[in-house]
Design a protein around this motif. Structure first.
Motif, PDB file in Angstrom:
ATOM      1  N   THR A  66      31.624  -6.890 -19.741  1.00  0.00           N
ATOM      2  CA  THR A  66      30.961  -7.907 -20.557  1.00  0.00           C
ATOM      3  C   THR A  66      31.173  -7.676 -22.050  1.00  0.00           C
ATOM      4  O   THR A  66      31.273  -8.639 -22.816  1.00  0.00           O
ATOM      5  CB  THR A  66      29.448  -7.956 -20.252  1.00  0.00           C
ATOM      6  N   ARG A  70      32.880 -10.677 -24.056  1.00  0.00           N
ATOM      7  CA  ARG A  70      32.036 -11.314 -25.071  1.00  0.00           C
ATOM      8  C   ARG A  70      32.816 -11.615 -26.346  1.00  0.00           C
ATOM      9  O   ARG A  70      32.484 -12.574 -27.070  1.00  0.00           O
ATOM     10  CB  ARG A  70      30.835 -10.418 -25.377  1.00  0.00           C
ATOM     11  N   VAL A 215      28.724 -14.279 -19.256  1.00  0.00           N
ATOM     12  CA  VAL A 215      29.071 -14.142 -20.666  1.00  0.00           C
ATOM     13  C   VAL A 215      29.760 -15.420 -21.133  1.00  0.00           C
ATOM     14  O   VAL A 215      30.754 -15.849 -20.542  1.00  0.00           O
ATOM     15  CB  VAL A 215      30.001 -12.940 -20.900  1.00  0.00           C
TER      16      VAL A 215
END
Length: 226
Positions: A66, A70, A215
């Motif tokens: 993540t 991101r 995300v």
């Protein structure tokens, strides 16, 4: 037993055969109870340790993936108004993405990051840096600069509900992957990715540990910002 103990204190004749058998049976019963308790405690301790390890593996994998996703970014191209999309390749169990992870705030340099889940349940992260051509980065012949294992014990996807990577469009609708991977048209529609990590030690009786995070790819301009 109290009468037996009282008689033994007052007499010197010792134990009869029946009394000896009763004592042996009681000793055996106590031994069986203690052994069963020990086995049960050992099983509970093993299960707790396995669950703790599964939690650790799932958390490590989820946090690493993540954090990279991101800051995924499209890749600007020389002499082209259309950039390469952030998602280079995507399947249910693997992901290749351009990302600004661990870069400089003043001179951001994208890296190409590959996450792969193999048949043994191991998730590997590979990074490679691009070549700077003027103000643009290219990754045509990049070689891996780092490869590391970020977690083990991950269960292989068996369907669309337990896959490691689920790709969603701007309306949060899952993009259906065909027999292999996302098409170029599908990759351009990806606005968010759900990372679902299911970990369980081999031959374990414990339930799988499941950590799921979605995300949003804020850098590519498809999300609404809400």
């Amino acid at each position: 037993m109290r009468r037996l103990a009282k008689r033994l204190r007052s007499e010197q004749s010792g134990l009869s055969l029946a009394e000896l058998l009763v004592a042996m049976m009681l000793t055996l019963l106590i031994f069986v109870m203690v052994t069963a308790m020990f086995i049960q405690v050992a099983k509970l301790t093993t299960a707790a340790n396995q669950t703790r390890d599964s939690n650790g593996n799932a958390s490590n994998i989820s946090n690493e993936v993540t954090s990279v996703v991101r800051v995924a970014t499209n890749l600007a191209k020389l002499n082209s108004a259309t950039p390469d999309v952030a998602i280079v390749d995507g399947t249910r169990s693997s992901l290749v993405v351009y990302s600004l992870i661990d870069t400089s705030a003043t001179t951001p340099a994208p890296v190409k990051v590959t996450f792969t889940l193999d048949a043994t349940g191991k998730v590997t992260e590979t990074r490679c840096t691009g070549s700077l051509n003027g103000a643009y980065y290219t990754f045509g012949s990049c070689t891996a600069t780092s490869t590391r294992t970020i977690g083990t014990g991950v269960l292989a996807p068996t369907g669309t509900t337990d896959q490691l990577f689920t790709y969603r469009d701007v309306n949060d609708v899952p993009i259906v992957i065909g027999t292999s991977s996302l098409t170029a048209a599908q990759r351009a529609l990806v606005a968010s990715i759900t990372v679902t990590v299911r970990t369980q030690p081999a031959n374990s009786a414990t339930r799988p540990v499941i950590i799921s995070n979605t995300v949003v790819l804020r850098n590519i301009g498809l999300d609404t910002g809400t």
